[in-house]
Write a protein that holds these residues in place. Sequence first.
Motif, mmCIF file in Angstrom:
data_model
loop_
_atom_site.group_PDB
_atom_site.id
_atom_site.type_symbol
_atom_site.label_atom_id
_atom_site.label_comp_id
_atom_site.label_asym_id
_atom_site.label_seq_id
_atom_site.Cartn_x
_atom_site.Cartn_y
_atom_site.Cartn_z
ATOM 1 N N UNK A 76 0.840 -1.205 0.000
ATOM 2 C CA UNK A 76 0.000 0.000 0.000
ATOM 3 C C UNK A 76 0.871 1.250 0.000
ATOM 4 N N UNK A 77 1.939 1.229 0.755
ATOM 5 C CA UNK A 77 2.868 2.364 0.785
ATOM 6 C C UNK A 77 3.544 2.566 -0.566
ATOM 7 N N UNK A 78 3.861 1.466 -1.246
ATOM 8 C CA UNK A 78 4.486 1.565 -2.560
ATOM 9 C C UNK A 78 3.528 2.206 -3.563
ATOM 10 N N UNK A 79 2.256 1.847 -3.485
ATOM 11 C CA UNK A 79 1.262 2.476 -4.366
ATOM 12 C C UNK A 79 1.122 3.958 -4.053
ATOM 13 N N UNK A 80 1.071 4.283 -2.767
ATOM 14 C CA UNK A 80 0.944 5.694 -2.376
ATOM 15 C C UNK A 80 2.168 6.488 -2.813
ATOM 16 N N UNK A 81 3.322 5.877 -2.730
ATOM 17 C CA UNK A 81 4.572 6.554 -3.078
ATOM 18 C C UNK A 81 4.644 6.890 -4.571
ATOM 19 N N UNK A 82 4.002 6.084 -5.406
ATOM 20 C CA UNK A 82 4.054 6.310 -6.854
ATOM 21 C C UNK A 82 2.831 7.064 -7.384
ATOM 22 N N UNK A 83 1.977 7.535 -6.515
ATOM 23 C CA UNK A 83 0.728 8.173 -6.953
ATOM 24 C C UNK A 83 0.968 9.397 -7.836
ATOM 25 N N UNK A 84 1.851 10.296 -7.443
ATOM 26 C CA UNK A 84 2.110 11.498 -8.254
ATOM 27 C C UNK A 84 2.626 11.136 -9.641
ATOM 28 N N UNK A 85 3.531 10.179 -9.701
ATOM 29 C CA UNK A 85 4.059 9.747 -10.985
ATOM 30 C C UNK A 85 2.949 9.142 -11.839
ATOM 31 N N UNK A 86 2.117 8.293 -11.245
ATOM 32 C CA UNK A 86 1.028 7.669 -11.992
ATOM 33 C C UNK A 86 0.016 8.698 -12.477
ATOM 34 N N UNK A 87 -0.244 9.719 -11.659
ATOM 35 C CA UNK A 87 -1.153 10.797 -12.081
ATOM 36 C C UNK A 87 -0.590 11.540 -13.295
ATOM 37 N N UNK A 88 0.717 11.795 -13.292
ATOM 38 C CA UNK A 88 1.354 12.466 -14.430
ATOM 39 C C UNK A 88 1.282 11.605 -15.687
ATOM 40 N N UNK A 89 1.493 10.318 -15.538
ATOM 41 C CA UNK A 89 1.420 9.411 -16.692
ATOM 42 C C UNK A 89 0.002 9.399 -17.263
ATOM 43 N N UNK A 90 -1.015 9.344 -16.384
ATOM 44 C CA UNK A 90 -2.401 9.376 -16.868
ATOM 45 C C UNK A 90 -2.690 10.669 -17.621
ATOM 46 N N UNK A 91 -2.208 11.794 -17.101
ATOM 47 C CA UNK A 91 -2.423 13.078 -17.797
ATOM 48 C C UNK A 91 -1.765 13.064 -19.181
ATOM 49 N N UNK A 92 -0.566 12.524 -19.259
ATOM 50 C CA UNK A 92 0.117 12.443 -20.551
ATOM 51 C C UNK A 92 -0.669 11.574 -21.532
ATOM 52 N N UNK A 93 -1.180 10.460 -21.064
ATOM 53 C CA UNK A 93 -1.950 9.575 -21.928
ATOM 54 C C UNK A 93 -3.280 10.200 -22.345
ATOM 55 N N UNK A 94 -3.917 10.910 -21.430
ATOM 56 C CA UNK A 94 -5.190 11.574 -21.754
ATOM 57 C C UNK A 94 -4.996 12.644 -22.832
#
Length: 120
Positions: free
Chosen positions: A34-52
């Motif tokens: 769960x901590x690993x997912x939380x730690x990568x949240x900002x990066x994953x949000x940026x990737x989603x924005x790029x894909x959108x």
Amino acid sequence: MMTRWVAGVVVLFGILLLMLPNTDEKSLSRIASTSMLACTKNMRDQVLRQLEQDAPVNTDYKNPCPDQIASLELNESGELVIVGKKYPITMRMRPVVTESDSHWSCRGEPADHVTKLCKP
């Protein structure tokens, strides 16, 4: 009188110990995932924005939590593989982008050591 008091304190401590969260290996690894997912949240949000925005995915991200994550691999399609450092956890994440929604699909192994946010 003193014996009752001591017995009451012992019973109280026993009840408190039963109320503590599990600290077995599975519970600790679930917390770590769960901590690993939380730690990568900002990066994953940026990737989603790029894909959108149909922009190329920036794959040059540094490991945001080197104390928890041993390796973090991101490819041009936005697929992410996270490997735990202290616990042998692997989570494979795939971005799902539709007209109405964007989210991450997650698969983790071993299944009983990964957070319930990540399907086995």
